[in-house]
Structures are given as C-alpha cells and as structure tokens.
Design a protein around this motif. Structure first.
Motif: not given
Length: 115
Positions: A27-36, A80-92
C-alpha cells in the motif's frame, strides 16, 4: 509503450508481505531489508511485489511481463532478467546462493523464504 497503464496490480493489494527480514508494503510501496529502506524503481517494486505476493510459486518471464508491464507488451521478456538483477543487487541477494529471488532455469523466478 513501457509507460502504459497496467491491467493488473501486484497482489495482494494493500498488504504487508514479510519474507525473512525483507518487508514489502504494497500500500505504501515501500521495501525494508533488516529495518533499512531499499529504494526501488516502479518496475523493480512491482516485480518484487508480484513475486512476494505469490511465495514459492514459479512465475514465468511472460507472466511477470503481463503483471508489471502490459498484457499486450511485445518487447523481449528477458528484460525481466535485467530488472531482477538490479533488485538482487539492491537486496544484496546473490544469484548463486539466493535468499529472496530464486531463478528457475528455463522458466522464470520464484520468491524464496529469506533464509
């Protein structure tokens, strides 16, 4: 064409999805990983939300394109592969040992457990 209105929003709409230490708030279109906070583009968020809303379900590239872009989009589904790669990088998240996004070879992707 990439900016066309989508016909299907990521599901479930308005829910908070928790996968390990990853939190996806649709609903807020926010993502947090380990609180960050994790800053994602619209496409990246929509892909992640689409996968997170369907845990352990394999989604093909074509299905993801239809969910995120448009059912009539005729471009290369490997975008899709390109975007998945970017998401993975941002999520570590490493493709060789993923916690969140698993590649199902020759088919597409599925959301992992976050462990």
């Amino acid at each position: 064409m990439l900016r066309r209105a989508r016909t299907e929003a990521p599901e479930p709409h308005g829910q908070i999805l928790v996968i390990g230490d990853l939190v996806v708030d649709a609903s807020s279109r926010q993502v947090h990983l380990a609180g960050e906070p994790v800053v994602l583009t619209r496409i990246e968020f929509d892909l992640l939300a689409s996968l997170a809303a369907r845990p352990q379900r394999v989604l093909s590239r074509r299905q993801l394109v239809e969910m995120v872009w448009d059912t009539h989009w005729t471009g290369d589904a490997h975008l899709v592969d390109v975007h998945i790669g970017r998401i993975r990088k941002k999520l570590g998240d490493e493709a060789s040992n993923p916690r969140f996004i698993h590649t199902i070879r020759g088919i597409g992707y599925r959301m992992g457990t976050g462990r």
